[in-house]
Design a protein around this motif. Structure first.
Motif, PDB file in Angstrom:
ATOM      1  N   PHE A 145       0.832  -1.219   0.000  1.00 41.01           N
ATOM      2  CA  PHE A 145       0.000   0.000   0.000  1.00 41.01           C
ATOM      3  C   PHE A 145       0.864   1.266   0.000  1.00 41.01           C
ATOM      4  O   PHE A 145       0.567   2.235   0.688  1.00 41.01           O
ATOM      5  N   ARG A 179      -8.520   3.972  -7.534  1.00 44.85           N
ATOM      6  CA  ARG A 179      -7.619   4.017  -8.674  1.00 44.85           C
ATOM      7  C   ARG A 179      -6.440   4.961  -8.395  1.00 44.85           C
ATOM      8  O   ARG A 179      -5.889   5.602  -9.284  1.00 44.85           O
ATOM      9  N   ALA A 239     -11.335   5.434   0.436  1.00 45.21           N
ATOM     10  CA  ALA A 239      -9.870   5.326   0.526  1.00 45.21           C
ATOM     11  C   ALA A 239      -9.340   6.256   1.620  1.00 45.21           C
ATOM     12  O   ALA A 239      -8.444   5.889   2.391  1.00 45.21           O
ATOM     13  N   LEU A 264      -0.830  -1.860  -7.728  1.00 40.30           N
ATOM     14  CA  LEU A 264      -2.038  -2.584  -7.315  1.00 40.30           C
ATOM     15  C   LEU A 264      -3.247  -1.936  -7.991  1.00 40.30           C
ATOM     16  O   LEU A 264      -3.200  -0.770  -8.370  1.00 40.30           O
ATOM     17  N   GLU A 265      -4.294  -2.707  -8.138  1.00 37.23           N
ATOM     18  CA  GLU A 265      -5.533  -2.130  -8.675  1.00 37.23           C
ATOM     19  C   GLU A 265      -6.437  -1.817  -7.496  1.00 37.23           C
ATOM     20  O   GLU A 265      -6.793  -2.703  -6.728  1.00 37.23           O
ATOM     21  N   THR A 266      -6.809  -0.563  -7.378  1.00 41.24           N
ATOM     22  CA  THR A 266      -7.498  -0.156  -6.146  1.00 41.24           C
ATOM     23  C   THR A 266      -8.840   0.514  -6.419  1.00 41.24           C
ATOM     24  O   THR A 266      -9.111   0.974  -7.524  1.00 41.24           O
ATOM     25  N   ARG A 295     -15.342   6.940  -4.384  1.00 39.78           N
ATOM     26  CA  ARG A 295     -14.185   6.049  -4.266  1.00 39.78           C
ATOM     27  C   ARG A 295     -13.155   6.632  -3.297  1.00 39.78           C
ATOM     28  O   ARG A 295     -12.637   5.944  -2.412  1.00 39.78           O
ATOM     29  N   GLN A 329      -1.407   2.790  -5.571  1.00 36.27           N
ATOM     30  CA  GLN A 329      -0.783   2.103  -4.446  1.00 36.27           C
ATOM     31  C   GLN A 329      -0.019   0.905  -4.987  1.00 36.27           C
ATOM     32  O   GLN A 329      -0.456   0.259  -5.932  1.00 36.27           O
TER      33      GLN A 329
END
Lengths: 397, 377
Positions: free
Chosen positions: B156, B204, B356, B199-201, B352, B207
């Motif tokens: 992360f 977006r 987060a 990473l796909e978060t 989103r 991370q």
């Protein structure tokens, strides 16, 4: 941005604190009468204390000195309110009604003579008001009131019925909304009056509140004859004056301090209480809920401070007051429910019950908190105000 | 007591808002969200020219000499508009750590490069257990032949994919008090042994997982002293939390403004839906969340800025603001109805980011454990 109080303000806080220590009688704390729980004895202590506050110029600190106030700055008034509420001094809704709501309106719309008389009396703690707003068929739709005031020679003659009049059985005056023109749209035919409660034709009948105490009443007006100067402000402009007075009502700037005290006492109780040998404070769920109350109260405090700051800048809060009142009502209900959950069966015990804990505060708050969120405009009405006045959303049709 | 912004802060806010409306339209935001880099070098350069990257750093390090509060004001505006990119990682996380722990030479060199927009930084702090606690740091740095060799996995890590340097927090001493055995290393992100995976978060945001395998770092790259990293991280996390709250306040305000504007114009049953009480009450709840968040955040920011003890205030601000932002965007979705449930619409960008923001640096439950601890519970 600066969230500090000045040195002078901090000194003032200490002065208030010290004074409260000296002046509030211990008996007041023994009785521990909360909101809507007044007894004959607690009411007497309350009025006596308020006369002393009045002598200091602290009962109506916002008023000019000539009317018994002390021209106090907004921030100092905030501090004074915080200390009074935090220390659970003998102050309450009747003081807010008389000083802020009614006095606020009279100072805006009254004649010099009216101001001199009524503002001075309430500022010294000599008189207090009850509100004559709601009627059996006029609650949230307040503008639909039917109580009539008719001009007759050099008098007004009042007929009708008011309800939910807190402390009408003690009050010297009623701040009355009455219809003075039935032939115009409902908002345009209302006027405001100050009615002496001790004159013929007025009947006060008790209503017993949810705490099983006598705090509010029905008030009947049968051909009550009052002089012309009982009218405050302009005839038929009462709705607008009343709306303005309700703004003062909604400010209630000391609520965060009152909640703060309640939450602190609950935390203290949790720290000390043992349940089957374990401290309640070891329970992570209880810790979380208490921390949540602290978080919410900090939000409320900032909302209240912001209102004081707005006033000090010469701005007039409108939706901000409704917002903080809404927030505080929900927080008080939340606090009450956390209190009940934390105390479990012990939370059910009344103040005077055998085995009671925490002075029965949990159940008393659980019952009493319903009134905040209803009185002075329900939470739904407050949300309407925030949406329409604050955000400019279109009127509901 | 003063709840207002200074004249300069008002100007900063207005100019930043004007700039972003022009230079960072939602079309660009969406493009960047979908890209692997997640930022626009052109926008980045323009922001640097405006002095944003150097805003909170002293002039002697090439900064703008602004206060932490100025940065908070800027971040609120950036959160309102949404500005994808490594600003938070570079300025708030990386830059602040260097300012707090760097040597004079490090500060002069690195901060001036941050300020001029030449340097992108990332803070490699959290690990697979995803916690913000000293005991969670398992990555080690061992001294060998005059260099520290770093091994471990960081997870992360924001913007590691584009960072020039990573500030890696690693264990340099085994002790029963893990906070006394952590050190911050400045690591070239291109150094051999570093493997960075995007990473796909949800939001977006960019991370990354960053694996350190025998990454050699010279001793001079220690920031803030051997085994003295955690205190710096704690101090910076406090600032970062407040900064994130400010960004969230801006985002929540934007979601509210969008929803209120829509409620005024969307007609159903022959009337604007904003005249329905249900919608009005949603909006009232939203404004209460926005205002409440703003002022607890400002108070925490002011305390941090003044160097006052702010542990509880920061935790309160994060606990409240994170959840409030999520609530506000959810109600906004309810007001927008189906159209909000599309990628074309802008609201999901906020929805989103709200979640987060709630999660990063510890969610409400975590912050409340701090509040409870501070209360002696």
């Amino acid at each position: 941005m600066d969230f500090r109080f000045s040195e002078e303000e901090e000194v003032f806080r200490q002065e208030v604190r010290q004074w409260l220590k000296e002046v509030v009688p211990p008996r007041w704390y023994d009785i521990d009468a909360g909101l809507w729980e007044e007894t004959e004895e607690s009411w007497a202590l309350l009025r006596e204390f308020q006369r002393k506050l009045g002598q200091k110029g602290w009962l109506a600190p916002a008023y000019p000195r000539e009317y018994g106030g002390s021209d106090m700055s907004h921030v100092k008034r905030l501090i004074l309110a915080e200390e009074l509420y935090y220390h659970q001094a003998p102050v309450g809704v009747e003081m807010e009604i008389s000083i802020n709501w009614v006095g606020g309106a009279i100072s805006l719309f009254g004649t010099e003579q009216q101001k001199k008389k009524y503002l001075t009396e309430v500022a010294k703690g000599e008189s207090c008001f009850c509100l004559g707003y709601s009627e059996p068929n006029s609650g949230s739709d307040l503008a639909s009131i039917q109580t009539r005031a008719v001009e007759d020679g050099d008098s007004w003659v009042i007929n009708g019925q008011k309800i939910w009049c807190s402390y009408a059985h003690y009050a010297n005056y009623c701040w009355l909304g009455a219809r003075t023109d039935p032939n115009v749209p409902k908002h345009k035919g209302i006027s405001m009056f100050v009615i002496n409660m001790k004159i013929p034709g007025i009947t006060v009948r008790p209503l017993i509140n949810i705490l099983n105490r006598h705090s509010f009443n029905e008030v009947f007006f049968d051909d009550v004859r009052v002089p012309k100067d009982a009218l405050i402000g302009e005839k038929n402009r009462g709705w607008y004056q009343l709306a303005m007075a309700l703004d003062f009502e909604r400010s209630l700037i000391g609520t965060a301090a009152a909640n703060q005290r309640l939450i602190e006492e609950l935390i203290q109780y949790v720290k000390e209480a043992k349940n089957s040998g374990n401290s309640l404070g070891d329970d992570p769920l209880i810790k979380d809920e208490l921390a949540e109350l602290v978080v919410e109260n900090d939000v409320l405090r900032m909302m209240c401070y912001r209102i004081a700051w707005m006033y000090s800048k010469g701005l007039h809060p409108s939706y901000e007051s409704s917002m903080s009142l809404l927030f505080s009502s929900e927080l008080l209900r939340h606090t009450a429910n956390v209190g009940m959950r934390v105390l479990g069966h012990y939370g059910e015990l009344a103040q005077d019950s055998k085995d009671t804990v925490f002075k029965g505060r949990a159940m008393r708050t659980y019952l009493g908190c319903i009134s905040i969120g209803v009185g002075g405009g329900t939470n739904e009405i407050q949300r309407n105000i925030v949406a329409m006045r604050g955000l400019g959303l279109p009127r509901q049709q | 007591m003063d709840f207002g912004l200074s004249e300069e802060q008002e100007m900063l806010k207005t100019s930043a808002r004007d700039f972003l409306q022009k230079e960072c339209p939602k079309k660009l935001v969406k493009q960047l969200d979908e890209s692997d880099e997640g930022y626009s070098p052109e926008l980045w350069r323009k922001m640097a020219e405006l002095g944003w990257m150097g805003l909170p750093f002293p002039e002697k390090y090439g900064g703008g000499g602004g206060s932490f509060l100025d940065l908070v004001v800027l971040l609120e505006t950036m959160g309102y508009n949404i500005v994808p990119g490594p600003f938070f990682s570079t300025v708030v996380l990386g830059g602040m750590v260097i300012l707090a722990g760097g040597s004079e030479e490090q500060k002069k060199r690195l901060l001036s490069e941050v300020a001029s927009g030449k340097l992108i930084l990332g803070l490699a702090l959290t690990e697979p257990d995803a916690k913000y606690e000293a005991a969670s740091i398992k990555t080690t740095a061992a001294l060998r032949d005059g260099k520290y060799i770093i091994n471990g996995t960081k997870l992360f890590v924001l913007d590691a994919n584009v960072a020039d340097y990573l500030l890696c927090v690693a264990k340099t001493k085994s002790t029963s008090k893990p906070e006394n055995g952590l050190t911050i290393f400045l690591v070239n992100s291109k150094a051999p042994g570093i493997k960075c995976t995007l990473l796909e978060t949800l939001a977006r945001d960019k991370q990354c997982e960053v694996v350190f395998e025998n990454v050699a770092v010279p001793k001079e790259n220690i920031l803030g002293g051997l085994n003295r990293g955690w205190q710096i991280i704690q101090d910076i996390l406090q600032k970062a939390i407040v900064a994130k709250c400010a960004e969230m306040v801006g985002g929540a305000q934007a979601a509210l403004d969008m929803a209120v504007a829509y409620a005024k114009e969307r007609v159903q049953f022959n009337r604007p839906i904003g005249s329905f009480q249900a919608i009005q009450h949603y909006c009232a709840n939203m404004v209460s969340d926005v205002d409440g968040s703003r002022f607890v955040t400002y108070k925490a920011a002011w305390k941090v800025s003044e160097g006052l003890s702010a542990t509880i205030d920061v935790a309160v601000a994060k606990a409240w603001t994170g959840a409030a932002y999520s609530r506000v965007t959810l109600l906004a979705h309810q007001i927008f109805g189906a159209v909000g449930f599309t990628m074309d619409h802008d609201l999901h960008l906020y929805y989103r980011r709200a979640k987060a923001g709630e999660i990063i640096f510890g969610d409400g439950a975590f912050q409340r454990t701090i509040v409870a601890r501070e209360l002696g519970l």
